[in-house]
Enzyme design. Sequence first.
Site, PDB file in Angstrom:
ATOM      1  N   GLU A  83       0.839  -1.145  -0.005  1.00  0.00           N
ATOM      2  CA  GLU A  83      -0.077   0.044   0.131  1.00  0.00           C
ATOM      3  C   GLU A  83       0.944   1.094  -0.121  1.00  0.00           C
ATOM      4  O   GLU A  83       0.873   1.981   0.929  1.00  0.00           O
ATOM      5  CB  GLU A  83      -0.939   0.005   1.019  1.00  0.00           C
ATOM      6  N   PRO A  97       4.083  -6.357  -9.866  1.00  0.00           N
ATOM      7  CA  PRO A  97       4.811  -5.900 -11.138  1.00  0.00           C
ATOM      8  C   PRO A  97       5.568  -4.643 -10.985  1.00  0.00           C
ATOM      9  O   PRO A  97       5.111  -3.680 -10.491  1.00  0.00           O
ATOM     10  CB  PRO A  97       3.726  -5.716 -12.103  1.00  0.00           C
ATOM     11  N   HIS A 106     -14.380 -11.432   6.971  1.00  0.00           N
ATOM     12  CA  HIS A 106     -13.394 -12.301   8.008  1.00  0.00           C
ATOM     13  C   HIS A 106     -12.194 -11.296   8.122  1.00  0.00           C
ATOM     14  O   HIS A 106     -11.058 -11.663   7.215  1.00  0.00           O
ATOM     15  CB  HIS A 106     -13.014 -13.658   7.761  1.00  0.00           C
ATOM     16  N   GLU A 107     -12.099 -10.337   8.976  1.00  0.00           N
ATOM     17  CA  GLU A 107     -10.924  -9.745   9.251  1.00  0.00           C
ATOM     18  C   GLU A 107     -10.109 -10.493  10.377  1.00  0.00           C
ATOM     19  O   GLU A 107     -10.964 -10.704  11.351  1.00  0.00           O
ATOM     20  CB  GLU A 107     -11.120  -8.281   9.834  1.00  0.00           C
ATOM     21  N   HIS A 110      -8.215  -8.888   1.387  1.00  0.00           N
ATOM     22  CA  HIS A 110      -7.428  -7.773   1.416  1.00  0.00           C
ATOM     23  C   HIS A 110      -6.254  -7.872   2.263  1.00  0.00           C
ATOM     24  O   HIS A 110      -6.175  -9.013   2.801  1.00  0.00           O
ATOM     25  CB  HIS A 110      -8.402  -6.618   2.204  1.00  0.00           C
ATOM     26  N   GLU A 163      -7.234  -7.188  -2.614  1.00  0.00           N
ATOM     27  CA  GLU A 163      -6.730  -5.589  -2.634  1.00  0.00           C
ATOM     28  C   GLU A 163      -5.535  -5.795  -3.006  1.00  0.00           C
ATOM     29  O   GLU A 163      -4.878  -5.986  -4.262  1.00  0.00           O
ATOM     30  CB  GLU A 163      -6.952  -5.159  -1.190  1.00  0.00           C
ATOM     31  N   GLU A 202     -10.197   3.490   0.361  1.00  0.00           N
ATOM     32  CA  GLU A 202      -9.940   3.879   1.589  1.00  0.00           C
ATOM     33  C   GLU A 202      -8.961   4.847   1.836  1.00  0.00           C
ATOM     34  O   GLU A 202      -9.216   5.798   2.977  1.00  0.00           O
ATOM     35  CB  GLU A 202      -9.663   2.603   2.614  1.00  0.00           C
TER      36      GLU A 202
HETATM   37  C1  NOJ Z   1      -8.789  -3.011   5.547  1.00  0.00           C
HETATM   38  C2  NOJ Z   1      -9.402  -3.389   4.045  1.00  0.00           C
HETATM   39  O1  NOJ Z   1      -8.917  -2.962   3.240  1.00  0.00           O
HETATM   40  C3  NOJ Z   1     -10.594  -2.514   4.339  1.00  0.00           C
HETATM   41  O2  NOJ Z   1     -11.610  -2.574   3.319  1.00  0.00           O
HETATM   42  C4  NOJ Z   1     -11.538  -3.106   5.747  1.00  0.00           C
HETATM   43  O3  NOJ Z   1     -12.778  -2.143   6.020  1.00  0.00           O
HETATM   44  C5  NOJ Z   1     -10.578  -2.958   6.940  1.00  0.00           C
HETATM   45  N1  NOJ Z   1      -9.288  -3.753   6.470  1.00  0.00           N
HETATM   46  C6  NOJ Z   1     -11.355  -3.703   8.043  1.00  0.00           C
HETATM   47  O4  NOJ Z   1     -11.258  -5.122   7.810  1.00  0.00           O
HETATM   48 CA    CA Z   2      -6.398  -2.268   2.966  1.00  0.00          CA
END
Ligand code: NOJ
Ligand code: CA
Length: 678
Positions: A176, A193, A380-381, A459, A478, A484
Site C-alpha cells: 500500500e 509488477p 473475516h478480518e 484484502h 486488494e 480507503e
Molecule cells: C482493510 C481493508 O482494506 C478495508 O476494506 C477493511 O474495511 C478494513 N481492513 C477492516 O477489515
Molecule cells: Ca487495506
Amino acid sequence: MIRGGVLIMVLWSAGAIAQQAPLPVASVASPGKVLAVSLRVDRDGRPEYRIERNQKVIVNWSRLGFILADAPKFERNFAVGQVKQRSFDDTWEQPWGERRYVRNHGTEMRATLDEKTGRKLIVVFRVFDDGVGFRYEFPDQPQLKQVNIVEELTEFDIAEPAAAWWIPGGEWNRYEYLYNKTPLAELSQAHTPVTLKLASGVHMAIHEAALVDYAGMWLRRVEGQRLKAVLSPSSSGPRVARTAPFVTPWRTLQIAADAPGLYLASDLILNLNEPNRLGDVSWVHPFKYVGIWWGMHLGTQTWASGPKHGATTAETKRYIDFAAANGFRGVLVEGWNKGWDGDWFATGDEFSFTEPYPDFDIVALSAYAKKKGVHLIGHHETSANIANYEKQLGPALDLYQKLGIDAVKTGYVADAGGVQARGADGRIHFEWHDGQVQSRHHLHVVEEAAKRHIAVNPHEPIKDTGLRRTYPNWVSREGARGMEYNAWGDPPNPPEHECNLVFTRMLGGPMDFTPGVLSLTGASGKRIQSTIAKQLALYVTLYSPIQMAADLPENYAKFVKPFQFIRDVPVDWADTRVLNGEVGDYVTFAREDRNSDDWYLGAITDEQPRSLTVPLGFLDAGRKYTATIYRDGADAGFAGNPASVEIETRSVSSTDTLTVQLAPGGGQAIRFAARGKK
Ligand code: NOJ
Ligand code: CA
C-alpha cells in the site's frame, strides 16, 4: 491443440568449450519471431538467459540459480544438457473475466542444466509474441530431496536505459504505497509488477505467475539496471522449503510496443497458470455490491460494538433494501462479529468468526436478503492472525454456507512481517504477507471456500499471480492503495494513482479498489482528488468481477443521475480493448458486456486535462447504439468543481469518432446500448 516441432535452430554443441570461442547457445523464438530467448552457461558454468525483441537485445545475459541452506548452491559448474522445444496454440474459455476467450500461443524450450556433481536443475521458457515466462523445475533426484532455498539467483539485466514505476518491497505497509517513477537505475527494492519504459519506447513489466507454495518475489537492484530476485522472508530460515519434485512460480516479462499493449499482454499470466481445478464453477457469480463500510472509514460508524456500531440489524436492512432497489447482488457487512472492541489491529486472536454481535441478527438478515433477491457478503478480518483464523475456518465457512452467504471478504491487517502463524512446533511464528506460509494459507482458504461454493476476496493479500484461472472462486483482492486511502490516507491518493494502477498492480489481476464515492469527500470533509465522471470511469478502467459501489446510500440519493451509470455498468466482459494510454498519465478502455451487446468506455487522466480522440471502430459495424455519455463539466477538476458532470445521450455507430475531454483529475464514462438486432 499442441503441435510438436522445433521452431528455430538449436545451436548447441556439447563439446568442451574452447578458450575464447563463442559460447554455445540454445535459443527459442516466439511464434511471430518478435521475441527470442537464449540460454547458455558462461565460462564458469553459470547458467544465464537473454531476451531479444526484433533482434535487439532488451534483457542482457542474466543469471539463473539458487542458494540452498543445507546443500551446495546451484550456481556454477553447469552444462546445458537436453533441450526440447515445442509450440502450442490453444484457446480456452474463462468462466468470468476481461474477455471470454483467451488464446495461448507460444513456443516452449525446456532445458536440463547438468551440474558436474551429477545434480540437475531444469529451466522451462515459454515465449509469446508479447512476453516470456520461465520457471525452474527441481526434479526428483537422490542428491536433493528436501530443497531449502535461501535465495534465488534469478536476475533481470535490462539492456536499455529505462524509466521504472514501482512500489517498495519489504516495507511495513505491504503493497500500500504510492508509485514511484524513477530511472530504473534508481530503483532500490520493489514489489512486482515493476513496469518499465525503455529508451526505445518498448514497455516491459516483470512479475510472476502461479505463486503456489513458494515465497513471493521482490526485485532488488544490484547495480546499473540489473535486478535480482529476492524471496520474501520466512521465520524458519530458508525462504522456501519444499520436497522435490516441484516447480517454482513462473518469472514473467510482459513486453510490448506501448502501454496499451503491455496491459493486454497480461493474458500471459493467466496462460502460465494451470486450468480450472474446481470443475463446474457456475456457482461463482460476478457481482456489484454495497456495504456497511465507508462509514467506518469516515469515522461516523464503528466496527466495534457501541453507540456507533455500523453492523446493526436495522442498518443492514437499510442496505439490503438499497441493494434490492438498485440491482446490486451483494451487501457486505463489516464489524458483524465479536472481536472488534479495543485495539483490533493487535488482537486478532479475539476474533470469533461464528459469533455475531447481539445487535446483528445474521439468521434473520440472511433470510431477509434472500427474500429481496440479495446476498449478504461475509467478512473475516483476521488482523493477520492466521493461527486463530485457521482454527475456526471450517465452522466459519460452514455458517456462511448454511446461510446462503456465497462470498467472503477476508482481511490481514498487520504490518508486513506480522502474520501470526502456528508453526509445526506448535508455537506462533511471525511471517510475511507474501512469504511461503501465507502463499499456502491463501490457497487453503480458497480451497476450503470452494468446497462450500464460496468466493473469496482478500484484502492485505498476497499479490495476484493469475491463480484465478485455477481457482475461479478467488475473485478479487486488494493489494494496493484502494479507495480507503481517500477517507484517511495521508496523503490521499493523488489524481495519477489509478493511471499508475492500471499499468502496474492491475497487470497481475483484478483489484477490489471499491470505487464510486460520488460525494468525493473523505473523513473530516477531506476532498477526494477526483471528479464524479472519473469515479464512474473507474468501473471500466480498474477491472474486477466484483465491484463495490462504495459510497453511502444517502449520498447516492443526492447523485441520482450519475449513479445510473453505476447501476448499469456490468462486471463481466466478453472482450476488452485498451484504446490509448501512457503509464501514470491516462488510459481509455472499451469493454463489451458478456451478457448483452452493449459496450462501455472508461477514460481517466492524472492531474492534467486531456482531449483524446477515440474512434468507435470497436462497435459492431452497421449497428446503431445509444451512447449515454457522462463527462466532466467545463468547470470540473479535482481542484476545481469536482461534482460538475454533464450527461448527454446521442446516437452513434462504429464509423464515428468521439473527442473525449477530461478535466484535471477527471474521467469519462460511456454506455453504448446496442439497438436492434446484430
Ligand atoms: C482493510 C481493508 O482494506 C478495508 O476494506 C477493511 O474495511 C478494513 N481492513 C477492516 O477489515
Ligand atoms: Ca487495506
